[in-house]
Motif scaffolding. Structure first.
Motif, PDB file in Angstrom:
ATOM      1  N   TYR A 242      10.352   4.695   9.866  1.00 42.38           N
ATOM      2  CA  TYR A 242      11.157   3.678   9.182  1.00 42.38           C
ATOM      3  C   TYR A 242      10.320   2.449   8.853  1.00 42.38           C
ATOM      4  N   THR A 243      10.543   1.944   7.656  1.00 43.41           N
ATOM      5  CA  THR A 243       9.826   0.743   7.247  1.00 43.41           C
ATOM      6  C   THR A 243      10.777  -0.138   6.448  1.00 43.41           C
ATOM      7  N   SER A 244      10.403  -1.416   6.330  1.00 41.29           N
ATOM      8  CA  SER A 244      11.310  -2.354   5.664  1.00 41.29           C
ATOM      9  C   SER A 244      11.195  -2.260   4.160  1.00 41.29           C
ATOM     10  N   TRP A 288       3.632   2.180  14.301  1.00 45.31           N
ATOM     11  CA  TRP A 288       3.352   1.891  12.892  1.00 45.31           C
ATOM     12  C   TRP A 288       2.603   3.059  12.259  1.00 45.31           C
ATOM     13  N   VAL A 289       2.510   3.014  10.957  1.00 45.23           N
ATOM     14  CA  VAL A 289       1.854   4.134  10.272  1.00 45.23           C
ATOM     15  C   VAL A 289       0.386   4.263  10.672  1.00 45.23           C
ATOM     16  N   VAL A 290      -0.274   3.139  10.892  1.00 42.99           N
ATOM     17  CA  VAL A 290      -1.687   3.191  11.285  1.00 42.99           C
ATOM     18  C   VAL A 290      -1.827   3.962  12.603  1.00 42.99           C
ATOM     19  N   ALA A 365      -7.010  -3.592   8.003  1.00 46.95           N
ATOM     20  CA  ALA A 365      -5.959  -3.337   7.010  1.00 46.95           C
ATOM     21  C   ALA A 365      -4.643  -3.910   7.490  1.00 46.95           C
ATOM     22  N   GLY A 366      -3.676  -3.870   6.607  1.00 45.38           N
ATOM     23  CA  GLY A 366      -2.312  -4.245   6.965  1.00 45.38           C
ATOM     24  C   GLY A 366      -1.846  -5.509   6.295  1.00 45.38           C
ATOM     25  N   GLU A 367      -2.777  -6.331   5.851  1.00 50.27           N
ATOM     26  CA  GLU A 367      -2.439  -7.609   5.238  1.00 50.27           C
ATOM     27  C   GLU A 367      -3.707  -8.119   4.556  1.00 50.27           C
ATOM     28  N   PRO A 368      -3.563  -9.122   3.703  1.00 53.52           N
ATOM     29  CA  PRO A 368      -4.771  -9.624   3.036  1.00 53.52           C
ATOM     30  C   PRO A 368      -5.790 -10.153   4.046  1.00 53.52           C
ATOM     31  N   VAL A 386     -14.972  -3.480   6.731  1.00 52.02           N
ATOM     32  CA  VAL A 386     -14.388  -2.818   5.568  1.00 52.02           C
ATOM     33  C   VAL A 386     -12.908  -3.167   5.460  1.00 52.02           C
ATOM     34  N   ASP A 387     -12.604  -3.984   4.483  1.00 47.69           N
ATOM     35  CA  ASP A 387     -11.196  -4.285   4.216  1.00 47.69           C
ATOM     36  C   ASP A 387     -10.650  -3.081   3.453  1.00 47.69           C
ATOM     37  N   HIS A 388      -9.549  -2.542   3.877  1.00 47.69           N
ATOM     38  CA  HIS A 388      -8.962  -1.445   3.100  1.00 47.69           C
ATOM     39  C   HIS A 388      -7.455  -1.587   3.058  1.00 47.69           C
ATOM     40  N   TYR A 389      -6.914  -1.103   1.959  1.00 50.90           N
ATOM     41  CA  TYR A 389      -5.503  -1.358   1.642  1.00 50.90           C
ATOM     42  C   TYR A 389      -4.714  -0.059   1.639  1.00 50.90           C
ATOM     43  N   TRP A 390      -3.583  -0.089   2.306  1.00 50.69           N
ATOM     44  CA  TRP A 390      -2.646   1.034   2.211  1.00 50.69           C
ATOM     45  C   TRP A 390      -1.295   0.626   2.738  1.00 50.69           C
ATOM     46  N   GLN A 391      -0.379   1.560   2.828  1.00 48.07           N
ATOM     47  CA  GLN A 391       0.971   1.232   3.254  1.00 48.07           C
ATOM     48  C   GLN A 391       1.621   2.425   3.961  1.00 48.07           C
ATOM     49  N   THR A 392       2.740   2.145   4.597  1.00 47.20           N
ATOM     50  CA  THR A 392       3.462   3.202   5.301  1.00 47.20           C
ATOM     51  C   THR A 392       3.657   4.398   4.373  1.00 47.20           C
ATOM     52  N   GLU A 393       4.004   4.108   3.139  1.00 44.73           N
ATOM     53  CA  GLU A 393       4.308   5.176   2.190  1.00 44.73           C
ATOM     54  C   GLU A 393       3.089   6.036   1.878  1.00 44.73           C
ATOM     55  N   GLY A 482       4.748  -2.150  -4.835  1.00 43.58           N
ATOM     56  CA  GLY A 482       5.400  -3.365  -4.352  1.00 43.58           C
ATOM     57  C   GLY A 482       4.447  -4.553  -4.308  1.00 43.58           C
ATOM     58  N   ASP A 483       3.168  -4.329  -4.626  1.00 41.00           N
ATOM     59  CA  ASP A 483       2.182  -5.412  -4.520  1.00 41.00           C
ATOM     60  C   ASP A 483       1.685  -5.893  -5.890  1.00 41.00           C
ATOM     61  N   TYR A 484       1.321  -7.169  -5.907  1.00 39.12           N
ATOM     62  CA  TYR A 484       0.595  -7.732  -7.051  1.00 39.12           C
ATOM     63  C   TYR A 484      -0.898  -7.505  -6.832  1.00 39.12           C
ATOM     64  N   ARG A 494      -8.171  -6.687  -6.103  1.00 35.04           N
ATOM     65  CA  ARG A 494      -7.836  -7.779  -5.196  1.00 35.04           C
ATOM     66  C   ARG A 494      -6.332  -7.766  -5.032  1.00 35.04           C
ATOM     67  N   LEU A 495      -5.856  -7.843  -3.814  1.00 33.50           N
ATOM     68  CA  LEU A 495      -4.421  -7.814  -3.572  1.00 33.50           C
ATOM     69  C   LEU A 495      -3.894  -9.235  -3.514  1.00 33.50           C
ATOM     70  N   LEU A 496      -2.756  -9.452  -4.157  1.00 26.81           N
ATOM     71  CA  LEU A 496      -2.238 -10.823  -4.240  1.00 26.81           C
ATOM     72  C   LEU A 496      -0.893 -10.990  -3.559  1.00 26.81           C
ATOM     73  N   GLY A 497      -0.543 -10.072  -2.695  1.00 26.54           N
ATOM     74  CA  GLY A 497       0.720 -10.224  -1.963  1.00 26.54           C
ATOM     75  C   GLY A 497       1.837  -9.421  -2.593  1.00 26.54           C
ATOM     76  N   ARG A 498       2.963  -9.410  -1.913  1.00 25.42           N
ATOM     77  CA  ARG A 498       4.084  -8.587  -2.345  1.00 25.42           C
ATOM     78  C   ARG A 498       4.777  -9.193  -3.552  1.00 25.42           C
ATOM     79  N   ALA A 499       5.203  -8.301  -4.427  1.00 31.96           N
ATOM     80  CA  ALA A 499       5.967  -8.722  -5.595  1.00 31.96           C
ATOM     81  C   ALA A 499       7.461  -8.630  -5.299  1.00 31.96           C
ATOM     82  N   ILE A 503       8.096  -9.266   3.582  1.00 29.11           N
ATOM     83  CA  ILE A 503       7.090 -10.166   4.138  1.00 29.11           C
ATOM     84  C   ILE A 503       6.272  -9.423   5.175  1.00 29.11           C
ATOM     85  N   ASN A 504       5.147 -10.006   5.500  1.00 27.55           N
ATOM     86  CA  ASN A 504       4.183  -9.307   6.320  1.00 27.55           C
ATOM     87  C   ASN A 504       3.784 -10.222   7.478  1.00 27.55           C
ATOM     88  N   VAL A 505       4.406 -10.019   8.633  1.00 29.12           N
ATOM     89  CA  VAL A 505       4.136 -10.863   9.790  1.00 29.12           C
ATOM     90  C   VAL A 505       3.158 -10.130  10.693  1.00 29.12           C
TER      91      VAL A 505
HETATM   92  P1  AMP Z   1       2.929  -1.407   5.888  1.00 29.93           P
HETATM   93  O1  AMP Z   1       3.674  -0.387   5.128  1.00 29.93           O
HETATM   94  O2  AMP Z   1       3.728  -2.037   6.963  1.00 29.93           O
HETATM   95  O3  AMP Z   1       1.610  -0.883   6.372  1.00 29.93           O
HETATM   96  O4  AMP Z   1       2.608  -2.594   4.886  1.00 29.93           O
HETATM   97  C1  AMP Z   1       1.960  -2.321   3.690  1.00 29.93           C
HETATM   98  C2  AMP Z   1       1.719  -3.597   2.940  1.00 29.93           C
HETATM   99  O5  AMP Z   1       0.790  -4.420   3.650  1.00 29.93           O
HETATM  100  C3  AMP Z   1       1.105  -3.382   1.584  1.00 29.93           C
HETATM  101  O6  AMP Z   1       2.045  -3.027   0.608  1.00 29.93           O
HETATM  102  C4  AMP Z   1       0.463  -4.741   1.331  1.00 29.93           C
HETATM  103  O7  AMP Z   1       1.413  -5.686   0.934  1.00 29.93           O
HETATM  104  C5  AMP Z   1      -0.044  -5.115   2.720  1.00 29.93           C
HETATM  105  N1  AMP Z   1      -1.443  -4.709   2.922  1.00 29.93           N
HETATM  106  C6  AMP Z   1      -1.897  -3.654   3.608  1.00 29.93           C
HETATM  107  N2  AMP Z   1      -3.245  -3.622   3.633  1.00 29.93           N
HETATM  108  C7  AMP Z   1      -3.676  -4.677   2.912  1.00 29.93           C
HETATM  109  C8  AMP Z   1      -4.974  -5.194   2.548  1.00 29.93           C
HETATM  110  N3  AMP Z   1      -6.098  -4.627   2.964  1.00 29.93           N
HETATM  111  N4  AMP Z   1      -5.003  -6.289   1.769  1.00 29.93           N
HETATM  112  C9  AMP Z   1      -3.869  -6.883   1.352  1.00 29.93           C
HETATM  113  N5  AMP Z   1      -2.629  -6.462   1.668  1.00 29.93           N
HETATM  114  C10 AMP Z   1      -2.522  -5.366   2.452  1.00 29.93           C
END
Ligand code: AMP
Length: 631
Positions: A242-244, A288-290, A365-368, A386-393, A482-484, A494-499, A503-505
């Motif tokens: 489950y995710t928000s 969490w997914v990680v 990962a997980g946030e900017p 290594v900054d890397h970007y992904w999501q639960t999905e 869901g991201d800009y 470059r990730l600019l936050g959620r569109a 929110i990401n706490v």
């Molecule tokens: P979650 O599904 O809880 O892992 O959250 C995923 C969201 O976290 C993404 O849609 C982004 O908004 C943010 N996120 C994850 N990794 C990064 C990253 N490396 N840089 C910027 N935002 C990130």
């Protein structure tokens, strides 16, 4: 000679079936897939249909059968409990066998759901692996979520069995999981038949006769059991997580079996750059997914040890992570920017006193990842970060540097380029590509690679509506993250936050609607708006603005009740940093709350265009409320 990123990436996009078909051959199948990808029901993508496999078999049995049974699989470190343990692949196999039998004895069959609400102990991994061994679908719920949140997940998943422990530990204090689980089972409108309780001797608990089962007793009774891993169709679910989202109701992300297995295995080699001698540590939580992908499945599928850590980054001392990494010869560390921001407060000598010679890469990962934190990490750890970007999905990285291939030059502030298999683009509101350097929405072109979500649990419609409908009216079927984002001239993102209103706490995702729905249930509350505001350590924190019903007075007790409601319904992770009562919320003339105005006020920033505001005085009222309580 090693292939370049460009070569491998291009192949994964031009010939996904050829690429992933070859990758799948590295793993064990009870029955070979008939096809690599069935995209005939897009946007439902079915990878390796006709194939039968088993995640547990591939993550455990395969290594024991391959003569690697004595290799460590789980390296457990619990500064909280003052304990540690090592389990080899053979020992994991034995435990998993027994727990699979326990589940079967409780009537759990293929396709049934089992909810896992556990602290970071080896038994949590055993429970999860035992589920997939018998084809049951697990749903792990982070042990910081409240009874209400748990009850919702029990109902939605229809879990028959809950696996929990007497307690978890957080900074020395017990978190009484069994009691929370009891409450959740009581609250849920669906019936939980059994609760399995791991008694860690931390907190006393009462067994409900006929329902509750003690872990140790049940395991002892199953000590001679051998439960073979059952063949599971590649496209059958392995778990629900489950995710928000943007509504108050969390989304049950459904993961398949074969596609996920192949994607994770490939990611260990090509993205995380692992070989057979590596030791992997993801500091996340199994909730969490990680945790699913890189504490449990990824490393074990790849046959390398995974560190399971119960504790916080700075306790009992701020060098504890480096102490643990040195002790186990961790080669790949995966963490979150929040943790680095926290550790940055301490002198570098806390890092320098430990021998981190074996550590090769640090993934975040997980946030900017802000630049000062990135620089600190590079300078202090003296390793590539290594900054890397992904999501639960997505289930695994979407944007990353590939450390198993010759890495691309790093650019601070960018997680680099699209991961293998992901056809990403930055588009405008019509779904048309944005020029390089211009902001837009981050989308993925179909088909989604293996490992990505299959659907939302029992809600195909919401899956399509949440991810695939944004650009449909312009004739485009694109997965919306869901991201800009911005893509620069070199193809770096470059990730600019959620569109959206997520929110990401501290790397944990929360929907503002979730918080608002909870607060609006308080009888004194007329209106509420929850937003994310900048926070030095956590990246973002929650701010809640409340308008009270006429005649209700603002008291400390009321504040306490509202915070209590949030903690009770979602969990302590959603505790607001700011809670203010205001006479009204700033709104547009059409009646929409101007959340960006609230955010600007909280962060002390410029408010931008206020021409659509209904009454400018509402801004002064919010400002006054923020100032008044600031001292
Ligand atoms: P979650 O599904 O809880 O892992 O959250 C995923 C969201 O976290 C993404 O849609 C982004 O908004 C943010 N996120 C994850 N990794 C990064 C990253 N490396 N840089 C910027 N935002 C990130």
């Amino acid at each position: 000679m090693k292939l370049t990123y460009e070569e491998v990436y291009r192949r994964s996009i031009a010939d996904p079936e050829g690429f992933w078909g070859e990758e799948a051959e590295r793993l064990h199948w009870f029955r070979k897939p008939e096809q690599i990808l069935d995209a005939s029901q897009a946007p439902f993508f079915r990878w390796f249909p006709g194939g039968e496999t088993n995640l547990c078999y591939n993550a455990v049995d395969r290594h024991v059968l391959g003569g690697r049974g004595d290799k460590p699989a789980i390296l457990w470190e619990s500064p909280e409990a003052g304990r540690s343990a090592v389990l080899t692949f053979r020992e994991v196999l034995r435990e998993v066998n027994h727990f699979a039998a326990v589940l079967q004895n409780l009537g759990v069959r293929k396709g049934d759901r089992v909810l896992v609400y556990m602290p970071m102990v080896p038994e949590a991994l055993i429970a999860v692996l035992a589920c997939v061994r018998i084809g049951a679908v697990h749903s792990v719920v982070f042990a910081g979520f409240s009874g209400e949140a748990l009850a919702h997940r029990i109902e939605d998943s229809g879990a028959r069995v809950v696996v929990t422990a007497d307690a978890g530990l957080r900074k020395g204090k017990p978190v009484e999981l069994k009691k929370i689980a009891d409450r959740a089972v009581e609250l849920a409108s669906t019936r939980v038949e059994h609760v399995v309780v791991l008694d860690r001797g931390i907190s006393p608990w009462a067994a409900v006769p006929g329902r509750d089962v003690r872990w140790d007793e049940a395991m002892a009774a199953a000590k001679d059991a051998e439960v073979p891993a059952v063949p599971v169709e590649s496209t059958e679910p392995s778990y629900i997580l489950y995710t928000s989202g943007t509504t108050g109701k969390p989304k049950g992300v459904v993961r398949d079996t074969g596609g996920y297995m192949v994607a994770l295995h490939t990611s260990l080699r090509l993205i995380y750059g692992c070989g057979p001698e590596d030791v992997f540590w993801s500091t996340s939580d199994i909730g969490w997914v990680v945790g699913h992908s890189y504490i449990i499945y990824g490393p074990l599928l790849y046959g390398i040890p995974t560190v399971v850590y119960e504790g916080t980054p700075d306790s009992p001392h701020p060098g504890i992570w480096w102490e643990v990494a040195a002790k186990h010869g961790v080669t790949v560390l995966f963490s979150a920017p929040t943790a680095m921001r926290m550790l940055r407060k301490y002198p570098p000598s806390w890092v320098e006193r430990y021998d981190l010679a074996k550590l090769r890469h640090v993934f975040l990962a997980g946030e900017p990842l802000d630049e000062p934190t990135y620089q600190w990490a590079v300078e202090t750890l003296k390793k590539p970060v290594v900054d890397h970007y992904w999501q639960t999905e997505s289930g695994w990285p979407m944007i990353t540097n590939h450390m198993g291939l010759p890495p691309l030059p790093f650019k601070p502030g960018s997680p680099t380029k699209a991961a293998i298999g992901w056809r990403l683009e930055v588009v405008d509101e019509k779904g048309d590509p944005r020029p390089a350097g211009e902001r837009g929405y981050l989308v993925a072109h179909p088909p989604l690679p293996p490992g990505a979500l299959q659907t939302l649990w029992r809600d195909d419609e919401r899956y399509v509506a949440s991810y695939w409908n944004y650009f449909a009216k312009y004739g485009k079927r694109l997965y919306f993250s869901g991201d800009y984002a911005i893509r620069d001239e070199d193809g770096y993102f470059r990730l600019l936050g959620r569109a959206d209103e997520v929110i990401n706490v501290a790397g944990h995702r929360m929907g503002t609607r979730e918080v608002e729905e909870v607060v609006s249930a308080h009888p004194a509350v007329a209106e509420v708006s929850a937003i994310g505001v900048e926070d030095e350590i956590k990246g973002e924190a929650i701010a809640v603005f409340v308008v009270l019903k006429k005649g209700v007075e603002e008291t400390e007790k009321l504040h306490g009740e509202i915070v209590g409601l949030i903690r009770e319904n979602i969990g302590p992770i959603a505790t607001p940093k700011v809670l203010r009562v205001v006479p009204r919320l700033p709104k547009t003339r059409s009646g929409k709350v101007m959340r960006r105005v609230l955010k600007a006020l909280c962060e002390g920033k410029a408010m931008g265009d206020l021409s659509t505001i209904e009454d400018g005085a509402s801004v002064d009222e919010v400002r006054a409320a923020l100032e008044e309580l600031a001292h």
